[in-house]
Design an enzyme around this catalytic site. Structure first.
Site, mmCIF file in Angstrom:
data_model
loop_
_atom_site.group_PDB
_atom_site.id
_atom_site.type_symbol
_atom_site.label_atom_id
_atom_site.label_comp_id
_atom_site.label_asym_id
_atom_site.label_seq_id
_atom_site.Cartn_x
_atom_site.Cartn_y
_atom_site.Cartn_z
ATOM 1 N N LYS A 22 0.737 -1.047 -0.113
ATOM 2 C CA LYS A 22 -0.039 -0.001 -0.139
ATOM 3 C C LYS A 22 0.820 1.088 0.118
ATOM 4 O O LYS A 22 0.751 2.159 -0.840
ATOM 5 C CB LYS A 22 -1.042 0.132 1.302
ATOM 6 C CG LYS A 22 -1.421 1.251 1.536
ATOM 7 C CD LYS A 22 -2.467 1.174 2.916
ATOM 8 C CE LYS A 22 -1.782 1.547 3.947
ATOM 9 N NZ LYS A 22 -1.337 3.066 4.325
ATOM 10 N N ASN A 23 1.856 1.305 0.799
ATOM 11 C CA ASN A 23 2.607 2.526 1.010
ATOM 12 C C ASN A 23 3.769 2.795 -0.048
ATOM 13 O O ASN A 23 4.273 3.816 0.021
ATOM 14 C CB ASN A 23 3.439 2.532 2.391
ATOM 15 C CG ASN A 23 2.255 2.676 3.461
ATOM 16 O OD1 ASN A 23 1.116 3.223 3.134
ATOM 17 N ND2 ASN A 23 2.620 2.520 4.747
ATOM 18 N N CYS A 117 -5.442 12.243 12.239
ATOM 19 C CA CYS A 117 -6.151 10.937 12.172
ATOM 20 C C CYS A 117 -6.185 10.239 13.673
ATOM 21 O O CYS A 117 -5.653 10.891 14.595
ATOM 22 C CB CYS A 117 -5.520 10.076 11.246
ATOM 23 S SG CYS A 117 -3.997 9.360 11.699
ATOM 24 N N ARG A 122 -0.425 14.609 12.482
ATOM 25 C CA ARG A 122 -0.123 14.439 11.171
ATOM 26 C C ARG A 122 0.258 15.760 10.335
ATOM 27 O O ARG A 122 -0.435 15.794 9.204
ATOM 28 C CB ARG A 122 -0.874 13.521 10.367
ATOM 29 C CG ARG A 122 -1.468 12.113 11.198
ATOM 30 C CD ARG A 122 -0.418 11.254 11.296
ATOM 31 N NE ARG A 122 0.256 10.553 10.344
ATOM 32 C CZ ARG A 122 -0.449 9.609 9.504
ATOM 33 N NH1 ARG A 122 -1.477 8.865 9.977
ATOM 34 N NH2 ARG A 122 0.372 9.087 8.437
ATOM 35 N N ASP A 305 4.422 0.891 12.129
ATOM 36 C CA ASP A 305 3.193 0.184 11.364
ATOM 37 C C ASP A 305 3.156 -1.162 12.263
ATOM 38 O O ASP A 305 2.193 -1.864 11.769
ATOM 39 C CB ASP A 305 3.285 0.254 9.943
ATOM 40 C CG ASP A 305 3.237 1.548 9.322
ATOM 41 O OD1 ASP A 305 3.156 1.865 8.069
ATOM 42 O OD2 ASP A 305 2.414 2.464 10.118
ATOM 43 N N ARG A 397 -8.816 -0.623 4.378
ATOM 44 C CA ARG A 397 -7.840 0.353 3.793
ATOM 45 C C ARG A 397 -6.488 -0.286 3.446
ATOM 46 O O ARG A 397 -6.088 0.285 2.590
ATOM 47 C CB ARG A 397 -7.724 1.403 4.902
ATOM 48 C CG ARG A 397 -8.971 2.263 5.178
ATOM 49 C CD ARG A 397 -8.806 3.474 5.936
ATOM 50 N NE ARG A 397 -7.546 4.214 5.342
ATOM 51 C CZ ARG A 397 -7.102 5.331 5.838
ATOM 52 N NH1 ARG A 397 -7.548 5.721 6.935
ATOM 53 N NH2 ARG A 397 -6.310 5.888 5.127
HETATM 54 C C1 EPZ Z 1 4.015 7.164 6.255
HETATM 55 O O1 EPZ Z 1 3.152 8.025 6.864
HETATM 56 C C2 EPZ Z 1 3.205 5.761 6.209
HETATM 57 N N1 EPZ Z 1 2.079 6.272 5.349
HETATM 58 C C3 EPZ Z 1 2.763 5.391 7.563
HETATM 59 O O2 EPZ Z 1 1.741 4.287 7.446
HETATM 60 C C4 EPZ Z 1 3.686 5.419 8.357
HETATM 61 O O3 EPZ Z 1 3.143 4.847 9.537
HETATM 62 C C5 EPZ Z 1 4.760 6.343 8.468
HETATM 63 O O4 EPZ Z 1 4.986 6.780 7.296
HETATM 64 C C6 EPZ Z 1 5.905 6.365 9.493
HETATM 65 O O5 EPZ Z 1 6.656 5.117 9.039
HETATM 66 C C7 EPZ Z 1 2.272 6.223 3.958
HETATM 67 O O6 EPZ Z 1 3.381 5.833 3.436
HETATM 68 C C8 EPZ Z 1 1.179 6.351 2.993
HETATM 69 P P1 EPZ Z 1 5.901 10.560 8.479
HETATM 70 P P2 EPZ Z 1 3.679 9.770 6.719
HETATM 71 O O7 EPZ Z 1 5.863 11.721 7.634
HETATM 72 O O8 EPZ Z 1 4.660 9.995 5.817
HETATM 73 C C9 EPZ Z 1 5.660 13.972 11.686
HETATM 74 C C10 EPZ Z 1 0.041 2.774 7.558
HETATM 75 O O9 EPZ Z 1 -0.317 2.263 8.721
HETATM 76 N N2 EPZ Z 1 5.851 14.904 10.473
HETATM 77 O O10 EPZ Z 1 7.198 9.652 8.128
HETATM 78 O O11 EPZ Z 1 2.378 10.443 7.028
HETATM 79 C C11 EPZ Z 1 4.672 13.150 11.963
HETATM 80 O O12 EPZ Z 1 3.466 13.987 12.645
HETATM 81 C C12 EPZ Z 1 0.482 4.233 7.644
HETATM 82 O O13 EPZ Z 1 0.147 2.273 6.620
HETATM 83 C C13 EPZ Z 1 5.734 16.297 10.837
HETATM 84 O O14 EPZ Z 1 5.857 16.717 12.021
HETATM 85 O O15 EPZ Z 1 4.640 9.709 8.365
HETATM 86 C C14 EPZ Z 1 5.380 12.120 12.681
HETATM 87 O O16 EPZ Z 1 5.130 12.046 13.984
HETATM 88 C C15 EPZ Z 1 0.110 5.036 9.306
HETATM 89 N N3 EPZ Z 1 5.803 17.075 9.932
HETATM 90 C C16 EPZ Z 1 6.552 11.757 12.217
HETATM 91 O O17 EPZ Z 1 6.870 12.884 11.533
HETATM 92 C C17 EPZ Z 1 5.737 16.814 8.659
HETATM 93 O O18 EPZ Z 1 5.749 17.688 7.300
HETATM 94 C C18 EPZ Z 1 6.582 10.643 10.771
HETATM 95 O O19 EPZ Z 1 5.495 10.981 9.959
HETATM 96 C C19 EPZ Z 1 5.659 15.226 8.260
HETATM 97 C C20 EPZ Z 1 5.837 14.512 9.371
#
Ligand code: EPZ
Length: 416
Positions: A22-23, A117, A122, A305, A397
């Site tokens: 998915k990701n 969410c 996020r 995850d 999902r």
């Molecule tokens: C990706 O989400 C994945 N989703 C998530 O999988 C996964 O849990 C996550 O990466 C971490 O590995 C997809 O790839 C579609 P991040 P993402 O940006 O990119 C903070 C699932 O279950 N942050 O790596 O949204 C954020 O709040 C999903 O399949 C900021 O503060 O996660 C978090 O604490 C859930 N500002 C941390 O960084 C930003 O601009 C990591 O988030 C971006 C992120």
């Protein structure tokens, strides 16, 4: 609203095929926006999130065609509406991944803020900061990101924290920018590498994907290409946990063990015997698992995850485990539901102490987010009696045909 009824206590046995990731699929489908050529994708998983993204791309003017044997082709030559509306984005946060490609291809984008969410706020500030460094003018008004740019310019960007979709958005935008972009503190997840491989197939010039410094030399245009999405490492890890917690013996095929080292190490530490083949993983569970502590962190460390699923197996393991969640601020929503099944878990901040109990008892529980619902399914497979999991649209999902795959492994599971 569909429910999943699971009668626990059956050791899983047999073989199932792992679906596409998915990701990886989500950013790779967005890459189709970067070219007027036709993209042909295979090994796409049949998931609600993929369907939502295809609907979003179609309303932008992308022609989406289902080809024979699950191949999908996307033609963005007619892209005429660079907008991602709230009603679609609110159901799938990963829609933010259209922002970079739209800016790079059309010079403008209007994308709804994804909003939070169940697992956290996020924010997408790092996506915005990086695109502004590349010359984009971005205002956030009434819940929308309004972005405009001439041709993006290569820049050096160092993200404040490791962000997977942030790295992916910037890599896609940089592919068509003028000059070189350097992304420092880049995410190293395999899904980032899969996207980079797809972009390279389209003519992008990317070095360092999979490391924490990615260099992109922008090109004038990208061409259409064919690409097969990588296997889903989180789906793989989830079924490994299901087999481990039921004392089972399974073989997962069409998967890539090399993307799951940290999870495989923890399952071995818990007492599982794991045999690896180039595209398959075999797991033989012990009679009873040993408790294993873990701390989530960016790849290649233990993936956030997989945190909920591993907590589920710790609930009935022998001993006490500490689980520390360092990526998201609220990713313990599954704890209250696991406690309804009889789990002994104490939360202290972002740390959960899990004391293994002899057995869990089936009960009615409710899914709150994608991986929490997977964790409840894993726990239900080990519980005595029947568990009814409500709101399993969360599961749909991110897991293709979970009820069918679990049934194929001998589980007593019904979708109602
Ligand atoms: C990706 O989400 C994945 N989703 C998530 O999988 C996964 O849990 C996550 O990466 C971490 O590995 C997809 O790839 C579609 P991040 P993402 O940006 O990119 C903070 C699932 O279950 N942050 O790596 O949204 C954020 O709040 C999903 O399949 C900021 O503060 O996660 C978090 O604490 C859930 N500002 C941390 O960084 C930003 O601009 C990591 O988030 C971006 C992120």
């Amino acid at each position: 609203m569909d429910k999943l009824a699971i009668e626990g206590g059956v050791p899983l046995a047999g073989e199932i095929v792992i679906s596409g990731a998915k990701n990886a699929a989500l950013p790779i489908l967005c890459a189709a926006l970067l070219t007027s050529g036709t993209m042909t994708f295979s090994n796409l998983p049949h998931l609600r999130d993929v369907a939502t993204l295809l609907k979003l791309l179609a309303q932008m003017g992308v022609r989406v065609t289902q080809e024979p044997d699950a191949v999908m082709s996307l033609d963005a030559s007619g892209l005429d509406n660079p907008c991602a509306p709230y009603d679609l984005v609110k159901t799938m946060r990963a829609s933010i991944l259209v922002l970079g490609p739209l800016l790079a291809r059309c010079g403008e984008a209007r994308v709804s803020l994804p909003g939070g969410c169940a697992i956290g706020a996020r924010p997408v500030d790092q996506h915005i900061k990086g695109l502004q460094a590349m010359g984009a003018e971005i205002q956030v008004e009434q819940g929308y990101i309004h972005a405009r740019a001439g041709r993006l310019r290569g820049a050096r960007v160092c993200t404040d924290m490791v962000t997977v979709t942030g790295t992916e958005n910037l890599m896609m935008a940089a592919s068509l920018a003028e000059g070189e972009t350097i992304i420092e503190n880049a995410a190293r997840e395999p899904e980032v590498v899969d996207l980079a491989n797809c972009l390279a197939r389209m003519g992008a010039r990317i070095l360092g994907a999979g490391t924490d410094v990615i260099r992109v030399h922008g090109v004038e245009r990208l061409i259409g290409a064919a690409y097969a999405v990588m296997p889903d490492r989180i789906e793989t890890g989830t079924y490994l946990c299901a087999a481990a917690v039921t004392g089972g013996r399974v073989r997962l095929v069409n998967t890539a063990a090399a993307t799951l080292d940290s999870v495989i190490d923890k399952l071995m530490e818990a007492g599982c015997d794991i045999q690896l083949a180039p595209e398959a993983i075999c797991l033989q569970a012990p009679a009873r698992l040993k408790s294993v502590s873990l701390r989530t962190a960016p790849y290649p460390a233990f993936p956030t995850d997989m945190q909920a699923q591993f907590m589920a197996i710790n609930c009935v393991a022998d001993g006490v485990a500490s689980i520390r969640e360092t990526i998201f601020e609220n990713r313990f929503m599954h704890v209250a539901e696991l406690q309804r099944l009889g789990a002994d878990i104490q939360i202290e901040g972002n740390n959960a102490i899990v004391r293994g109990v002899a057995s869990l008892q089936g009960a009615n529980v409710m899914a709150t987010d994608l991986r929490a619902s997977a964790s409840l399914a894993v726990a239900a497979l080990a519980a005595r009696g029947e568990t009814l999991i409500d709101r399993i649209y969360h599961l749909d999902r991110g897991y293709e045909d979970m009820a069918e795959k679990l049934s194929r492994l001998g589980a007593k599971v019904r979708r109602i």
